[in-house]
Scaffold this active site. Structure first.
Site, PDB file in Angstrom:
ATOM      1  N   LYS A 117       9.641   0.487   2.560  1.00 54.46           N
ATOM      2  CA  LYS A 117       9.494  -1.636   2.682  1.00 54.46           C
ATOM      3  C   LYS A 117       8.936  -1.965   0.993  1.00 54.46           C
ATOM      4  O   LYS A 117       8.129  -1.481   0.659  1.00 54.46           O
ATOM      5  CB  LYS A 117       8.013  -1.638   3.516  1.00 54.46           C
ATOM      6  CG  LYS A 117       7.039  -1.305   3.432  1.00 54.46           C
ATOM      7  CD  LYS A 117       5.807  -1.310   4.478  1.00 54.46           C
ATOM      8  CE  LYS A 117       4.634  -1.551   4.731  1.00 54.46           C
ATOM      9  NZ  LYS A 117       4.023  -1.988   3.673  1.00 54.46           N
TER      10      LYS A 117
ATOM     11  N   LYS B 108      -0.416   0.815   4.720  1.00 53.48           N
ATOM     12  CA  LYS B 108      -0.193   0.818   3.492  1.00 53.48           C
ATOM     13  C   LYS B 108      -0.560  -0.543   2.991  1.00 53.48           C
ATOM     14  O   LYS B 108      -0.119  -1.419   3.594  1.00 53.48           O
ATOM     15  CB  LYS B 108       0.985   1.076   3.380  1.00 53.48           C
ATOM     16  CG  LYS B 108       1.755   2.729   3.383  1.00 53.48           C
ATOM     17  CD  LYS B 108       0.586   3.522   2.378  1.00 53.48           C
ATOM     18  CE  LYS B 108       0.872   4.963   2.961  1.00 53.48           C
ATOM     19  NZ  LYS B 108       0.041   5.454   4.079  1.00 53.48           N
ATOM     20  N   ASP B 109      -0.154  -0.606   1.593  1.00 53.99           N
ATOM     21  CA  ASP B 109      -0.123  -2.470   0.970  1.00 53.99           C
ATOM     22  C   ASP B 109       0.619  -3.123   1.525  1.00 53.99           C
ATOM     23  O   ASP B 109       1.838  -2.768   1.580  1.00 53.99           O
ATOM     24  CB  ASP B 109      -0.412  -2.050  -0.547  1.00 53.99           C
ATOM     25  CG  ASP B 109      -1.621  -1.001  -1.084  1.00 53.99           C
ATOM     26  OD1 ASP B 109      -1.338  -0.550  -0.413  1.00 53.99           O
ATOM     27  OD2 ASP B 109      -2.698  -2.039  -1.168  1.00 53.99           O
ATOM     28  N   LYS B 110       0.226  -4.193   1.403  1.00 51.60           N
ATOM     29  CA  LYS B 110       1.652  -5.532   1.622  1.00 51.60           C
ATOM     30  C   LYS B 110       2.947  -5.862   0.719  1.00 51.60           C
ATOM     31  O   LYS B 110       3.206  -5.759  -0.382  1.00 51.60           O
ATOM     32  CB  LYS B 110       1.095  -6.808   2.492  1.00 51.60           C
ATOM     33  CG  LYS B 110       2.498  -7.507   2.545  1.00 51.60           C
ATOM     34  CD  LYS B 110       2.334  -9.462   2.323  1.00 51.60           C
ATOM     35  CE  LYS B 110       2.988  -9.918   3.267  1.00 51.60           C
ATOM     36  NZ  LYS B 110       2.825 -11.518   2.716  1.00 51.60           N
TER      37      LYS B 110
END
Length: 730
Positions: free
Chosen positions: A338, A367-369
């Site tokens: 993503k 997880k990070d954006k």
């Protein structure tokens, strides 16, 4: 201080004068905290370099996160593609996966950096002692490992020539003593390999020693590795040949799933019974034994072989009916890529497209954006074919799914080895008033953190930094069982005029869930799920409890964990401000450093005594602090008192960290103060910026960018590591 006024401690950073900096100390000033919450700002450092400035996350493509599964594989690789590398020049073990060097053009390399990224292909520990060309499952019989030569080289490079020679002599002495049929006088002899501070390096050494010398065992003790004779090996040699005993213990240490070991054919039933008894008595919790007819078996030639297999991993279920249901369920594993997308938003979108609910998805970590991230996922009740059918639709949402395959079970949080990071830091420059060479500053900073580590804070993204309401505030409300307040906090709008925040503002003004649903955009899956439940059950305490169940368990527990994480961050700052990098009486230290600290049992956590403090028995890298829960112990010094004061401050004096109404239990865990990046490599490149104007004319300005790659253990944050390197908040 005025009565009833609460204050916040923050850090006055000393960035320009290195001589004033003392590692492990916080320089504090006091300000009034407007929200009346005592917080220790996450601003302590453990290293003493000056650092530098730069820009992180200029775009999501500058921050790439790739999950490392429990087998040490990067999840963006094909599921059947092995990853096995050994660092050629640095004695750092490769227990975390090493990603191939970034392909970049026109780079200016630091000489030392180019050496560090040099690698050679090797064999992972999981592949040791297995004969190539086996079908369906790996079988160990007679013969030595095809990777044995590489293992010996690794052992030699890790220990150094002198220690390696002494180890070989110790092994020879043990074998000679056994062969002479004489017993050791007094206790068994020991040989120390010395203190190895790096946990991953210790893991490789443990395995390498046992693989080369199966008749020896290794024991970890306060970062020291001690080698002793393996008395169980000697006992087995009384039952089978030494060759078989040698191969059997190598098999045990390799722990390769679905593999088997076969003893030589045996006609004697009583003897076979003795072998069965020995193996099951000593290793019955790990392996099982069975007898099978051997080659050319007949009544006249009753050859029987004993086969040893590792026991299958089982998951306990409370009821038989639940166990039956699990067997019927379909599980499909895949890798999710993503870009600039929240994980929960991605899961919500996939759930809609597949006709399931978000709780049908499982994953090992968040997880990070603002990044490109790769992570393993498993979805329940969806076939691989069905998931493949939505690949094109998923791509429209800045996502992709691949490595799609059937599996037997879901994933659990924490079921990963760590994460690999490829990061670009742009517009590098010196700290204010620092005139030193920038390249030297960068090299100094990276090498310092590489050797000394960083303060292992939870990263700001865990708390939704930059938002009006942080996730830890929602978690505190849930722990206090203030369900309505928690809902209102979750739906608090930001100071932005967009459809999402207009809908949230409308809800807080009216508590009209149905009307808010008509305003809330479809892509806000979590908000809409909560609102639909509130519309059905009402904005009461009971209605809000039911509304929280519209979130999967992993999301409900996330908010509670965020509160515990924030308190842990505060506790570390307090601990370092109070005691610095000394290990003092009442500190908690980890005794078994080969165990992941967040899965550390209380039995492996030791309370430092006054005598141990005086003798400097322990080092700061061994110190752990508890993450709040019902099954942890607190330090017995000022830090322990601080924990109690914080719980009292937040109204949790009697909290048991169990929320039965939400089916949430929080046992707590321990977390090390310091962590080290592994497999670190970096490259510097020059970039030209032609947009700079001076007195109306365009000029070319050259700036430096840093490309840095490293691996971190699970639940460690790259932004926190970079903060220690750069010496400023990122």
């Amino acid at each position: 201080m005025g009565k009833g006024t609460r204050y916040i401690w923050t850090l006055d950073r000393v960035q320009n004068l290195k001589s004033l900096w003392k590692p492990g100390h916080c320089y504090l000033r006091m300000e009034e905290d407007t929200d009346f919450r005592i917080r220790f700002s996450s601003l302590c450092f453990i290293t003493d370099h000056v650092g530098f400035h730069g820009t992180i996350k200029s775009s999501p493509r500058d921050f790439v996160v790739t999950e490392i599964d429990q087998q040490g594989q990067l999840v963006n690789k094909a599921s059947d593609e092995p990853i096995c590398k050994v660092n050629k020049l640095l004695p750092e073990p490769d227990t975390l996966a090493k990603k191939p060097k970034l392909e970049l053009q026109n780079l200016s390399f630091e000489e030392k950096s180019s050496q560090e990224v040099s690698t050679l292909a090797g064999c992972s520990d999981d592949d040791q002692n297995y004969e190539p060309g086996s079908e369906k499952e790996d079988t160990i019989k007679d013969g030595t490992s095809t990777c044995e030569e590489e293992d010996i080289d690794v052992l030699g490079s890790l220990l150094g020539e002198k220690t390696d020679e002494l180890l070989n002599q110790f092994a020879c002495d043990v074998k000679e003593k056994w062969n002479s049929k004489t017993e050791f006088i007094g206790s068994s002899p020991e040989f120390s390999l010395g203190r190895i501070l790096d946990k991953n390096q210790r893991a490789v050494l443990h395995s390498a020693v046992r693989q080369k010398f199966p008749f020896l065992i290794t024991v970890g003790k306060n970062s020291e590795i001690v080698v002793k004779p393996n008395l169980e090996y000697k006992e087995l040699c009384h039952l089978v040949s030494e060759e078989e005993a040698f191969d059997f213990f190598k098999y045990l240490d390799a722990k390769k799933e679905n593999s088997k070991f076969t003893f030589k054919p045996d006609r004697n039933k009583d003897h076979r019974k003795a072998v069965h008894h020995f193996v099951n008595k000593k290793f019955g919790n790990l392996v099982e034994t069975k007898s099978f007819p051997g080659p050319n078996y007949s009544a006249d030639n009753p050859n029987v072989v004993i086969t040893v297999r590792f026991r299958e991993k089982t998951h306990k279920h409370g009821k038989r009916s639940l166990d039956c249901q699990e067997r019927k369920d379909i599980y499909t594993a895949f890798t999710l890529r993503k870009e600039n997308l929240e994980m929960f938003e991605a899961v919500g979108f996939l759930a809609i497209k597949l006709g399931v609910i978000p709780s049908d998805f499982s994953y090992a970590g968040l997880k990070d954006k603002k990044a490109i991230t790769y992570q393993a996922m498993v979805v329940r009740k969806v076939t691989p074919e069905r998931l493949k059918n939505i690949e094109k639709e998923v791509e429209k949402k800045r996502m992709s799914v691949f490595n799609i395959r059937s599996v037997d079970d879901s994933l659990r949080l924490g079921q990963l080895k760590g994460n690999h990071f490829d990061i670009v830091i742009r517009n590098l420059r010196n700290q204010i008033n620092d005139s030193a060479n920038l390249r030297e500053r960068i090299l100094e900073a990276i090498e310092n953190v590489k050797s000394k580590g960083f303060v292992n804070y939870y990263g700001p993204q865990r708390f939704g930094l930059g938002r009006k309401v942080h996730t830890d505030q929602i978690g505190l409300a849930l722990l206090k069982r203030e369900m309505v307040k928690a809902v209102r906090l979750f739906l608090t709008p930001e100071d932005l005029d967009d459809p999402v925040n207009r809908a949230k503002k409308y809800f807080l003004q009216t508590e009209d869930a149905k009307g808010t649903l008509s305003l809330m955009p479809d892509f806000k899956v979590r908000e809409r799920a909560l609102l639909e439940s509130l519309h059905r059950f009402g904005m009461t305490e009971e209605g809000c409890i039911r509304a929280w169940f519209s979130f999967p368990h992993s999301m409900r527990i996330f908010y509670v964990h965020a509160y515990s994480s924030n308190i842990w961050n505060e506790s570390v700052s307090y601990r370092l401000a109070t005691y610095g990098s000394r290990v003092v009486e009442g500190d908690l230290v980890c005794l078994d450093e080969d165990v992941d600290d967040e899965h550390l049992p209380n039995s492996k956590v030791h309370l430092v005594t006054e005598e141990e403090e005086s003798a400097n028995t322990y080092a700061i890298h061994q110190v752990v602090l508890p993450v709040l829960g019902y099954n942890i112990q607190y330090p017995k010094n000022k830090v322990g008192q601080w924990y109690q004061e914080v719980l009292s401050r937040d109204g949790l004096q009697t909290c048991r960290f169990k929320i039965p109404s939400l089916k949430l239990n929080v046992p707590g865990c321990y977390r090390k103060l310091l962590k080290h990046p592994c497999n670190l490599s970096y490259q510097l490149t020059e970039e030209r910026n032609t947009d700079v104007k001076i007195e109306g004319s365009h000029i070319d300005e050259t700036t430096l960018s840093l490309l840095i790659s490293f691996d971190l253990d699970a639940s460690c944050y790259a932004t926190v590591c970079l903060r220690e390197i750069m010496k400023h908040d990122v």
